[in-house]
Write an enzyme that holds these catalytic residues in place. Sequence first.
Site, PDB file in Angstrom:
ATOM      1  N   MET A  38      11.699 -39.960  21.513  1.00 30.91           N
ATOM      2  CA  MET A  38      12.658 -40.077  20.433  1.00 30.91           C
ATOM      3  C   MET A  38      11.991 -39.599  19.138  1.00 30.91           C
ATOM      4  SD  MET A  38      12.405 -42.733  22.705  1.00 30.91           S
ATOM      5  CE  MET A  38      11.959 -44.283  21.937  1.00 30.91           C
ATOM      6  N   CYS A  70      18.657 -41.525  14.674  1.00 28.18           N
ATOM      7  CA  CYS A  70      18.206 -40.663  15.763  1.00 28.18           C
ATOM      8  C   CYS A  70      17.446 -39.514  15.135  1.00 28.18           C
ATOM      9  CB  CYS A  70      19.366 -40.130  16.595  1.00 28.18           C
ATOM     10  SG  CYS A  70      18.818 -38.956  17.864  1.00 28.18           S
ATOM     11  N   SER A  86      24.187 -40.069  24.778  1.00 27.61           N
ATOM     12  CA  SER A  86      25.304 -40.971  24.489  1.00 27.61           C
ATOM     13  C   SER A  86      25.282 -41.290  22.996  1.00 27.61           C
ATOM     14  CB  SER A  86      25.185 -42.250  25.330  1.00 27.61           C
ATOM     15  OG  SER A  86      26.321 -43.067  25.174  1.00 27.61           O
ATOM     16  N   LYS A  87      25.477 -40.234  22.211  1.00 29.22           N
ATOM     17  CA  LYS A  87      25.248 -40.341  20.766  1.00 29.22           C
ATOM     18  C   LYS A  87      26.389 -39.717  19.970  1.00 29.22           C
ATOM     19  CE  LYS A  87      20.207 -39.978  21.409  1.00 29.22           C
ATOM     20  NZ  LYS A  87      19.656 -41.110  20.676  1.00 29.22           N
ATOM     21  N   ASN A 131      15.854 -37.067  16.645  1.00 30.89           N
ATOM     22  CA  ASN A 131      16.092 -35.786  17.303  1.00 30.89           C
ATOM     23  C   ASN A 131      17.350 -35.106  16.773  1.00 30.89           C
ATOM     24  OD1 ASN A 131      14.154 -34.929  19.454  1.00 30.89           O
ATOM     25  ND2 ASN A 131      14.427 -37.043  20.088  1.00 30.89           N
ATOM     26  N   SER A 142      20.551 -42.427  27.425  1.00 29.90           N
ATOM     27  CA  SER A 142      20.491 -42.813  26.013  1.00 29.90           C
ATOM     28  C   SER A 142      20.381 -41.589  25.110  1.00 29.90           C
ATOM     29  CB  SER A 142      19.297 -43.743  25.767  1.00 29.90           C
ATOM     30  OG  SER A 142      18.062 -43.075  25.956  1.00 29.90           O
ATOM     31  N   SER A 143      19.813 -40.497  25.628  1.00 31.64           N
ATOM     32  CA  SER A 143      19.628 -39.276  24.836  1.00 31.64           C
ATOM     33  C   SER A 143      20.911 -38.484  24.654  1.00 31.64           C
ATOM     34  CB  SER A 143      18.592 -38.359  25.514  1.00 31.64           C
ATOM     35  OG  SER A 143      17.362 -39.007  25.664  1.00 31.64           O
TER      36      SER A 143
END
Length: 392
Positions: A314, A104, A69-70, A106, A66-67
């Site tokens: 997150m 997001c 796939s942005k 981050n 998930s971290s």
Amino acid sequence: MTYVPQIKIPATYMRGGTSKGVFFNLTDLPKEAQVAGEARDNILLRVIGSPDPYGKQTDGMGGATSSTSKTVILAKSDQADHDVDYLFGQVAIDKPFVDWSGNCGNLTAAVGSFAITCGLVDKKRVPDNGIAVVRIWQKNINKTIIAHIPITNGQVQETGNFELDGVTFPAAEVKVDFVSPVDPSEAMFPTGNVVDDLSVPGIGTFKASMINAGIPTVFLNAKDIGYTGTELQEAINSNADALERFETIRAYGAIKMGLINDISEAAARQHTPKVAFVSEPESYVSSSGKNIDAQSIDLNVRALSMGKLHHAMMGTAAVAIGTASAIPGTLVNLAAGGGEKNIVTFGHPSGTLKVGAEVSNINGQWSVNKVTMSRSARVLMEGTVSIPGDCF
């Protein structure tokens, strides 16, 4: 048979905080993708390599978590007193779905740098040496974020000695202010309570603090769900039953928070809300082998993102943690020892993170003025990304 050739789209691959993603200038996207819709989603899915039934995203830029796939789309802002519009798309790994429901935090650390490099920030606002203050309009949630970007000789300074747990190498520090993450007209606590009883059919009833700050988050006590609060990824992510249980809790939390009306809607809203569990300070060894002493932290927090325990934390969830810790009586505040707090350091699977929050209570209504934390960001690759010309 004749096949349509690939097309190339200008893009930059960046790390921001403990995440990484593919960044685009809105005007560089094909015309069809410069507006929200199926074409934009299909392009981003193909860029990242989703949906992938193998869960690897081998045929795309995604990193199968998930971290990683942005996607991010930036444009010059038409909002008063803002420099850039920031739109974030969380791309599902195994489903043909891009979730636009949240931010997001981050990757926010990389937005200012990218915006400056792309010329989206007025040159008059960028010093030759010093700190450039980039005013970001977060379009997913309609909120203001201020990024403080170090500049050296007129260029973004990316290298430095700031260490961020969850990131292997040091880099330049980027301070990020999440300004009024909850509007005074919005309910920070959708239920009206700092603690509720959350009933989850077939699983149980748990004490929960459900807060909408940074990102909608459901906080639980670790001990109430059978954990210590010091768990690393493997303890959760290798257990299919545990993940299914967390997803069910998340779905019923979404209903309780008013984010969805029916449990069936949760599958189409994977990015929000988040589920996190908290505990009092306890020593543990982080995923990198670093010893985290209970004396160095105020509490432990573990959070799930897109159905898996996050390897660190997150950024948006850190906003929720900082805000909730400053409000007496929440489960986060109680885990940190209770009372009034404006800064906490919490332990997560990769190490620790400090976050500060300025809150106030007016006529019984809680509000948060600002949440601040430090991250770092770095360009990994820039140029073009290629996708089949008929994928959208």
